[in-house]
Scaffold this active site. Structure first.
Site, short mmCIF file in Angstrom:
data_model
loop_
_atom_site.label_atom_id
_atom_site.label_comp_id
_atom_site.label_asym_id
_atom_site.label_seq_id
_atom_site.Cartn_x
_atom_site.Cartn_y
_atom_site.Cartn_z
N ASP A 1 0.87 -1.18 -0.05
CA ASP A 1 0.14 -0.02 0.07
C ASP A 1 0.89 1.32 -0.12
O ASP A 1 1.86 1.29 0.57
CB ASP A 1 -0.98 -0.06 1.16
CG ASP A 1 -0.20 0.19 2.55
OD1 ASP A 1 0.03 1.33 2.88
OD2 ASP A 1 0.15 -0.97 2.94
N SER A 2 0.33 2.28 -0.72
CA SER A 2 1.08 3.57 -0.87
C SER A 2 2.51 3.47 -1.26
O SER A 2 2.73 2.80 -2.42
CB SER A 2 1.03 4.34 0.56
OG SER A 2 1.34 5.44 0.41
N ALA A 3 3.70 3.72 -0.25
CA ALA A 3 4.99 3.45 -0.94
C ALA A 3 5.26 2.00 -1.05
O ALA A 3 6.16 1.67 -1.93
CB ALA A 3 5.89 4.40 0.42
#
Length: 525
Positions: free
Chosen positions: A162-164
């Site tokens: 998720d995200s980074a």
């Protein structure tokens, strides 16, 4: 005058502050929890060191029940946090992965890579690649970690984040497309609200150039050596090698109110046009913000994301559900996952347009023949006895169901060879089963028979089938059980087990097909 220790050199709230003396103050994601046996899901976790030299480590997850000689899909997961905060040991990721591992029935490796600014990018990418290589080093069964040696099916390996962490997952899959990964292929890539960006604004990004500049600055802070926001590491759509993405399936999840939303859609569209030969799926959560599924995991939309990821993983695992490589109860678990996947479309927001657009979810039927009829019965028993969000079927169609029992009934003793085959076959597909009076094979022994989760049943048997008497017994005992529904019976004279499949154009097969169609259309009429 303030000391250097108290003077802020870089303030990237709400993630991190760096003081002039080099002190790094993380403002979130610092809490950690130990590995454990989760009391809600029964998932067990433990920590391993992957590289003593660098300190790269991981938290491993194993579901409550693992059957001997049974292999499960592997998920390698990368946590988010702008490359700066959070760890694989935070309570946020412990909860999320406990739920995912329990529901998807998988083994997971949650990677704890080194973070910026102490270890600026590309360190996190190098650590993540080392972790991925470490995981696949177990594919020949000779690795140092027993959970991976004994329980992982490396033909069904997934990467997610998720995200980074989603950015890392993408870049690891790109690297797998061009570098050797010990001949192990990545089955699918799951990107949850990926941290992608670019130099020129797209979509709604131009509406807040201040926030855009802040994201640009944060990327340079995490990766000082970058060429800028058009580096393929952060802006994958400009990568000339995008078509070599090293997997054949991608699930991309975005949130409507996330600043990164438009980058996710751009990635989805450009990947499809790049020449990459795989299949990409898209899910958008309306009214939600960045990684909302981690911040409020109990909400309905967070559960929708979790279910979609589980469906994506189980979809790829479906071709390998059969015994003996995958002994029971795996076929029951896979069938339940498939039923829940169908149910996920009842709101019209599933990822299969045919189900969203054409299905009346108030008129659902389950059906099967032989072992499939056994599965259909057991799925409806589960619907009736478990508190789940699975849709309620109107009826089931059991064609020549594979039911049996310890004590012979009817004409079963008349053909010892067929009787022995039925008994030996059951023990073969489920070696650990207690015996032939288990309710999964002998449903009339089930005290929960009266809770069958539908209102109508059609049982079809064939006169010469060794399973005929078990079908009749089921019909009679279901009627006496206290179940409040209606059960109908069809017997075809002169025919044997699943004759309608071997001779589908014969008169008896056509008549039986019409009877099944009539059974379902009755509800419509």
């Amino acid at each position: 005058m303030a000391s250097q220790a108290s003077e802020v050199a870089n303030d990237f709230s709400p993630f991190v502050r760096v003081y002039k003396d080099g002190t790094v103050e993380r403002l979130q994601g610092t809490e950690i929890v130990p590995p454990s046996i989760d009391p809600q899901t029964g998932v067990q976790s433990k920590d391993v060191v992957i590289s003593p030299e660098t300190g790269v480590s991981a938290r491993l997850y194993k579901p409550k029940t693992t059957i001997p000689n049974t292999k499960l899909p592997l998920l390698v997961y990368f946590h988010g946090g702008a490359f700066i905060v959070q760890t694989a040991f935070s309570p946020t990721y412990q909860y999320f992965l406990n739920c995912l591992v329990a529901e998807a029935n998988i083994i997971a490796v949650s990677v704890d890579y080194r973070r910026a600014p102490e270890h600026p990018l590309p360190v996190a990418y190098d650590d993540s690649w080392a972790a991925l290589k470490w995981a696949v080093s177990h594919s020949n069964g000779g690795g140092q970690e027993e959970w991976l040696n004994h329980h992982v099916d490396f033909e069904h390996m997934f990467i997610a984040g998720d995200s980074a962490g989603a950015n890392i997952a993408h870049n690891m899959t790109m690297r797998a497309g061009s570098d050797d990964l010990d001949s192990v292929k990545i089955g699918g890539l799951v990107l949850l609200h990926p941290y992608f960006w670019g130099k020129d604004p797209i979509g709604s990004e131009a509406a807040d150039m201040g926030r855009k500049a802040r994201v640009d600055e944060l990327w340079r802070f995490a990766c000082p050596s970058t060429s800028g926001s058009n580096d393929p590491l952060i802006n994958p759509v400009i990568d000339p090698k995008l078509s070599s993405l090293g997997c054949r399936r991608v699930l991309l999840c975005v949130a409507e109110k996330d600043l990164l939303r438009d980058r996710g859609w751009d990635y989805y569209e450009k990947l499809g046009k790049s020449g990459w030969e795989g299949e990409a799926e898209m899910m958008e959560s309306e009214g939600e913000k960045h990684v909302f599924h981690l911040d409020k995991p109990y909400c309905d939309k967070a559960m929708d994301v979790l279910k979609r990821v589980i469906s994506f993983i189980n979809q790829s695992n479906a071709p390998s559900i059969r015994a003996p490589e995958h002994p029971l109860p795996i076929a029951f678990d896979d069938s339940w996952a498939a039923l829940k996947w169908v149910a996920s479309h009842s709101t019209g927001r599933g990822h299969e347009p045919w189900l969203n657009d054409y299905v009346d979810f108030k008129r659902i039927f389950l059906g099967g023949d032989s072992a499939g009829a056994n599965i259909a019965h057991n799925m409806v028993i589960r619907v009736g006895s478990e508190d789940t969000d699975v849709i309620k079927p109107v009826g089931i169609v059991l064609v020549h169901p594979f039911f049996w029992g310890k004590e012979p009934i009817g004409a079963e003793d008349a053909d010892a060879q067929k009787k022995g085959l039925a008994e030996n076959l059951w023990h073969f597909v489920w070696p650990s089963m207690s015996g032939l009076d288990d309710p999964l094979i002998n449903p009339v022994m089930d005290p929960k028979l009266s809770s069958l989760g539908c209102s109508r049943v059609l049982v079809c048997v064939a006169e010469k089938d060794v399973l005929r008497d078990r079908g009749w017994c089921y019909y009679e005992e279901l009627g006496k059980s206290g179940w409040g529904g209606v059960v109908e019976m069809v017997e075809v004279k002169g025919e044997d087990h699943v004759f309608h499949l071997f001779n589908p154009t014969c008169e008896n097969a056509v008549v039986m097909l019409k009877r099944v169609a009539s059974f379902m259309n009755q509800e419509k009429n």
